[in-house]
Scaffold this motif. Structure first.
Motif: not given
Ligand SMILES: CC(C)(COP(=O)(O)OP(=O)(O)OC[C@H]1O[C@@H](n2cnc3c(N)ncnc32)[C@H](O)[C@@H]1OP(=O)(O)O)[C@@H](O)C(=O)NCCC(=O)NCCS
Length: 195
Positions: A184-187, A166-169
């Motif tokens: 689950i993407p952040a936010g 589950v991503g940040a926030g």
């Molecule tokens: C959802 C997620 C896994 C996607 O990763 P990905 O498939 O590698 O995607 P990318 O990083 O290539 O991003 C693709 C696009 O989506 C956007 N994007 C990525 N994650 C996003 C999110 N959570 N919310 C909104 N936009 C997001 C990027 O800015 C990028 O936009 P652009 O094409 O305009 O530049 C990742 O971004 C995410 O949310 N990871 C969670 C990170 C986290 O919470 N880490 C905590 C560690 S302690």
């Protein structure tokens, strides 16, 4: 194995590994150092004792506990299980500022970060991460290797399957089940009975 001296070796020396080392130091353990691939010298003032594989060398961990502090859910669970199979004692890292309900259950080799909250009846399995300032409300269940990133809000009765992330926030509404290995993407805001 006797752990009276409370000595530990941390597998992983990245940001997460350093945070885990800090928790054990604050909690009065002696941190002997890190195991990490492609790193040597000192990390956060502690020695890198060798690659991850050294944990499996005969006698290396005798007299001390270990914890796998890798952000990759699959690797963390795989290595942790292999160490348990060999009789290694895996320790649990709970940052002293975390708030943990009296009946919450936390599995071996799980990390609970600074300011995290575990509500009543929460059950967090082995090899999980509940990171900085995340809240895991009443009756949530985290299966093995689940990862809750900083600032996540899990409402009551949420269930995370094995290795779910589950991503940040992100906010997960009450009673939602997140399937094994789901990211689950952040936010995000997640509603519905199953994701
Ligand atoms: C959802 C997620 C896994 C996607 O990763 P990905 O498939 O590698 O995607 P990318 O990083 O290539 O991003 C693709 C696009 O989506 C956007 N994007 C990525 N994650 C996003 C999110 N959570 N919310 C909104 N936009 C997001 C990027 O800015 C990028 O936009 P652009 O094409 O305009 O530049 C990742 O971004 C995410 O949310 N990871 C969670 C990170 C986290 O919470 N880490 C905590 C560690 S302690």
């Amino acid at each position: 194995m006797s752990l009276r001296e409370r000595r530990i070796v941390i597998l992983g020396a990245g940001g997460h590994g350093r945070g885990v080392a800090d928790i054990f130091t604050l909690s009065g353990w002696r941190v002997d150092g890190f195991l990490a691939d492609a790193k040597d010298g000192l990390v956060a003032g502690l020695p890198v004792l060798g690659p991850l594989a050294r944990a499996f060398e005969a006698g290396f961990l005798d007299g001390r506990a270990a914890i796998v502090a890798l952000g990759d859910n699959g690797k963390r669970a795989l290595i942790s299980r292999a160490l348990l199979d060999r009789g290694v004692a895996l320790a649990t890292a709970i940052q002293p500022s975390a708030v943990v309900a009296g009946d919450a259950v936390i599995g071996a080799a799980t990390m609970v970060g600074a300011g995290a909250i575990l509500g009543v009846g929460a059950r967090v399995g082995r090899f999980c991460i509940v990171n900085t300032a995340a809240s895991v409300d009443h009756d949530c269940v985290l299966e093995e290797g689940a990862f809750v990133a900083p600032g996540v809000r899990l409402c009551g009765g949420v269930r995370l399957g094995e290795g779910a992330f589950v991503g940040a926030g992100a906010v997960i509404l009450p009673g939602v089940t997140v399937g094994a290995g789901t990211r689950i993407p952040a936010g995000s805001v997640v509603s519905g009975s199953r994701f």
